[in-house]
Design a protein around this motif. Structure first.
Motif, mmCIF file in Angstrom:
data_model
loop_
_atom_site.group_PDB
_atom_site.id
_atom_site.type_symbol
_atom_site.label_atom_id
_atom_site.label_comp_id
_atom_site.label_asym_id
_atom_site.label_seq_id
_atom_site.Cartn_x
_atom_site.Cartn_y
_atom_site.Cartn_z
ATOM 1 N N THR A 150 10.177 95.665 7.507
ATOM 2 C CA THR A 150 9.615 94.444 6.923
ATOM 3 C C THR A 150 10.646 93.329 7.035
ATOM 4 O O THR A 150 11.827 93.577 7.270
ATOM 5 C CB THR A 150 9.245 94.645 5.435
ATOM 6 O OG1 THR A 150 10.391 95.158 4.727
ATOM 7 C CG2 THR A 150 8.084 95.608 5.278
ATOM 8 N N GLU A 151 10.175 92.105 6.831
ATOM 9 C CA GLU A 151 11.079 90.962 6.836
ATOM 10 C C GLU A 151 10.862 90.129 5.574
ATOM 11 O O GLU A 151 9.825 90.234 4.908
ATOM 12 C CB GLU A 151 10.848 90.078 8.067
ATOM 13 C CG GLU A 151 9.532 89.312 8.035
ATOM 14 C CD GLU A 151 9.405 88.273 9.149
ATOM 15 O OE1 GLU A 151 10.450 87.868 9.708
ATOM 16 O OE2 GLU A 151 8.269 87.848 9.435
ATOM 17 N N SER A 152 11.852 89.327 5.258
ATOM 18 C CA SER A 152 11.729 88.348 4.180
ATOM 19 C C SER A 152 11.913 86.969 4.794
ATOM 20 O O SER A 152 12.721 86.804 5.712
ATOM 21 C CB SER A 152 12.803 88.595 3.114
ATOM 22 O OG SER A 152 12.836 87.525 2.182
ATOM 23 N N ILE A 153 11.161 85.984 4.309
ATOM 24 C CA ILE A 153 11.364 84.618 4.793
ATOM 25 C C ILE A 153 12.100 83.785 3.759
ATOM 26 O O ILE A 153 12.331 82.596 3.962
ATOM 27 C CB ILE A 153 10.036 83.948 5.202
ATOM 28 C CG1 ILE A 153 9.084 83.827 4.010
ATOM 29 C CG2 ILE A 153 9.381 84.711 6.337
ATOM 30 C CD1 ILE A 153 7.845 82.999 4.344
ATOM 31 N N GLY A 154 12.488 84.393 2.645
ATOM 32 C CA GLY A 154 13.301 83.707 1.648
ATOM 33 C C GLY A 154 14.712 83.528 2.176
ATOM 34 O O GLY A 154 15.352 84.492 2.570
ATOM 35 N N GLY A 155 15.205 82.276 2.204
ATOM 36 C CA GLY A 155 16.529 82.018 2.750
ATOM 37 C C GLY A 155 16.558 82.023 4.260
ATOM 38 O O GLY A 155 17.630 82.122 4.868
ATOM 39 N N PHE A 261 4.049 80.357 2.176
ATOM 40 C CA PHE A 261 5.234 79.989 2.939
ATOM 41 C C PHE A 261 6.226 79.240 2.059
ATOM 42 O O PHE A 261 7.441 79.401 2.194
ATOM 43 C CB PHE A 261 4.860 79.131 4.151
ATOM 44 C CG PHE A 261 4.514 79.929 5.372
ATOM 45 C CD1 PHE A 261 5.498 80.637 6.052
ATOM 46 C CD2 PHE A 261 3.221 79.978 5.843
ATOM 47 C CE1 PHE A 261 5.186 81.378 7.188
ATOM 48 C CE2 PHE A 261 2.898 80.715 6.977
ATOM 49 C CZ PHE A 261 3.887 81.425 7.641
ATOM 50 N N MET A 262 5.711 78.393 1.162
ATOM 51 C CA MET A 262 6.598 77.614 0.300
ATOM 52 C C MET A 262 7.177 78.459 -0.835
ATOM 53 O O MET A 262 8.217 78.124 -1.394
ATOM 54 C CB MET A 262 5.842 76.411 -0.275
ATOM 55 C CG MET A 262 5.474 75.359 0.758
ATOM 56 S SD MET A 262 4.754 73.874 0.040
ATOM 57 C CE MET A 262 3.166 74.522 -0.545
ATOM 58 N N ARG A 263 6.489 79.537 -1.170
ATOM 59 C CA ARG A 263 6.945 80.410 -2.244
ATOM 60 C C ARG A 263 6.985 81.839 -1.717
ATOM 61 O O ARG A 263 6.106 82.655 -1.995
ATOM 62 C CB ARG A 263 5.993 80.303 -3.441
ATOM 63 C CG ARG A 263 6.471 81.035 -4.684
ATOM 64 C CD ARG A 263 5.504 80.762 -5.820
ATOM 65 N NE ARG A 263 5.844 81.495 -7.017
ATOM 66 C CZ ARG A 263 5.167 81.418 -8.166
ATOM 67 N NH1 ARG A 263 4.114 80.621 -8.240
ATOM 68 N NH2 ARG A 263 5.532 82.112 -9.209
ATOM 69 N N PRO A 264 8.010 82.180 -0.946
ATOM 70 C CA PRO A 264 8.057 83.496 -0.288
ATOM 71 C C PRO A 264 8.060 84.644 -1.297
ATOM 72 O O PRO A 264 8.748 84.599 -2.311
ATOM 73 C CB PRO A 264 9.388 83.452 0.483
ATOM 74 C CG PRO A 264 9.718 82.008 0.621
ATOM 75 C CD PRO A 264 9.174 81.356 -0.597
ATOM 76 N N LEU A 265 7.272 85.655 -1.009
ATOM 77 C CA LEU A 265 7.195 86.843 -1.850
ATOM 78 C C LEU A 265 7.912 87.997 -1.160
ATOM 79 O O LEU A 265 7.966 88.067 0.070
ATOM 80 C CB LEU A 265 5.736 87.215 -2.114
ATOM 81 C CG LEU A 265 4.862 86.145 -2.756
ATOM 82 C CD1 LEU A 265 3.426 86.644 -2.892
ATOM 83 C CD2 LEU A 265 5.404 85.725 -4.109
#
Length: 325
Positions: A150-155, A261-265
């Motif tokens: 999985t990936e995170s888009i936060g940061g 997208f603006m609030r990544p989970l």
């Protein structure tokens, strides 16, 4: 504020003289070109049957498995059980978290990693596997590159570091280079930035294909297609749907997508139901079950994903959780 306290406390410890403490307890290579470095810590210094099941799965997938324990001690019984499954055992003091364990193991393994075809970096932060790991590993080794589940888009978009596979000799070499030069810290936040976030960026700069088996868009599209999963998200994150145009399904979809997208989970927390129910994911995060910081309603449902073909049982997972107390 929590991150600030963590960073200040970590930097204070970093200013003290640092001595690398740990060594190879044993190493018995089987001549394989795939390596797995598995980082583990137990406050009770016990290696659970669930952890051994994960180690066997990696061994059976063709990896030389090196177990890195950051627990206070390793009993003779556990050493024997580890030796039955793993090619190597490292016992070290806990510093730098999982990336510190992987970096330490890489230094100890040295030339043995030269020319390796694949390098799997993983840890004991996941419960499972509930399903076979074979197709997930196959997806990460189908082509050269750096892969995660999985990936995170936060940061900024980056692979989540509980399961990373560098596939291809040059990718492995550059992974070893990154770990060898990594500056460790006692701060969790700094290690996430220097390790998890920076690693994906560094490999992309090297020109390596870097991707998650389940990327953000794939998980998001599955979420948007299933009303039951959206219902849980609306309970978990009620602010996401406030003011959206529910009369127009297409407009609603893209408005919600924009907010996601603006609030990544975190896929392994807030979107855990999507992973388990829709994608038949092999794992669930330990801290989602033990701490559940986001109060995810479905977190206790992990028991329902253990099937007759699962390599773990409910009792094994409960026994593992008991070692974390």
């Amino acid at each position: 504020m929590t991150n600030l306290v963590d960073v200040i406390g970590g930097l204070r410890k970093d200013m003290l003289p640092q001595v690398e403490n740990g060594a190879l307890v044993f190493l018995n290579e089987r001549g394989r070109q795939r390596w797995c470095i598995y980082a583990a810590y137990s406050p009770t210094s016990h290696v659970s049957d669930m952890v051994l099941t994960q180690l066997r799965a990696y061994r059976d997938a063709g990896f030389e498995v090196v177990f890195v324990s950051m627990s206070l001690t390793i009993s003779e019984g556990d050493r024997g059980r580890i030796a039955d499954v793993c090619s190597g055992l490292v016992h070290r003091r806990s510093s730098g978290r999982d990336f510190g364990a992987w970096a330490h193991a890489v230094r100890l393994l040295g030339h043995r990693l030269a020319g390796a075809e694949s390098l799997l970096l993983t840890n004991d932060s996941m419960l499972g596997p509930f399903v076979s790991l074979e197709p997930w590993i196959d997806a990460c080794t189908a082509r050269e590159g750096l892969f995660g589940l999985t990936e995170s888009i936060g940061g900024g978009s980056h692979l989540q570091s509980y399961f990373l596979i560098a596939n291809g000799a040059q990718v492995v070499a550059d992974t070893v280079g990154f770990l060898s030069e990594l500056r460790l810290s006692h701060s969790k936040w700094l290690m996430v930035q220097r390790g998890e976030v920076a690693f994906s960026c560094a490999m992309r700069r090297k020109g390596h294909y870097t991707a998650a088996v389940l990327d953000h868009e794939t998980i998001e599209n599955a979420l948007l297609e299933h009303p039951e999963l959206l219902a849980e998200l609306s309970v978990l994150e009620p602010g996401l749907s406030i003011g959206l145009d529910s009369d127009d399904p297409f407009r609603y979809r893209y408005q919600l997508r924009s907010r996601l997208f603006m609030r990544p989970l975190n896929p392994c927390h807030q979107l855990n139901s999507v992973l388990l129910r829709y994608f038949k994911f092999p794992f669930i995060k330990v801290d989602l079950v033990t701490k559940n910081p986001g109060m995810v309603p479905s977190a206790p449902d992990w028991r329902y994903f253990i099937g007759p073909d699962s390599s773990v049982t409910e009792e094994m997972i409960e026994d593992h959780l008991a070692t974390l107390v």
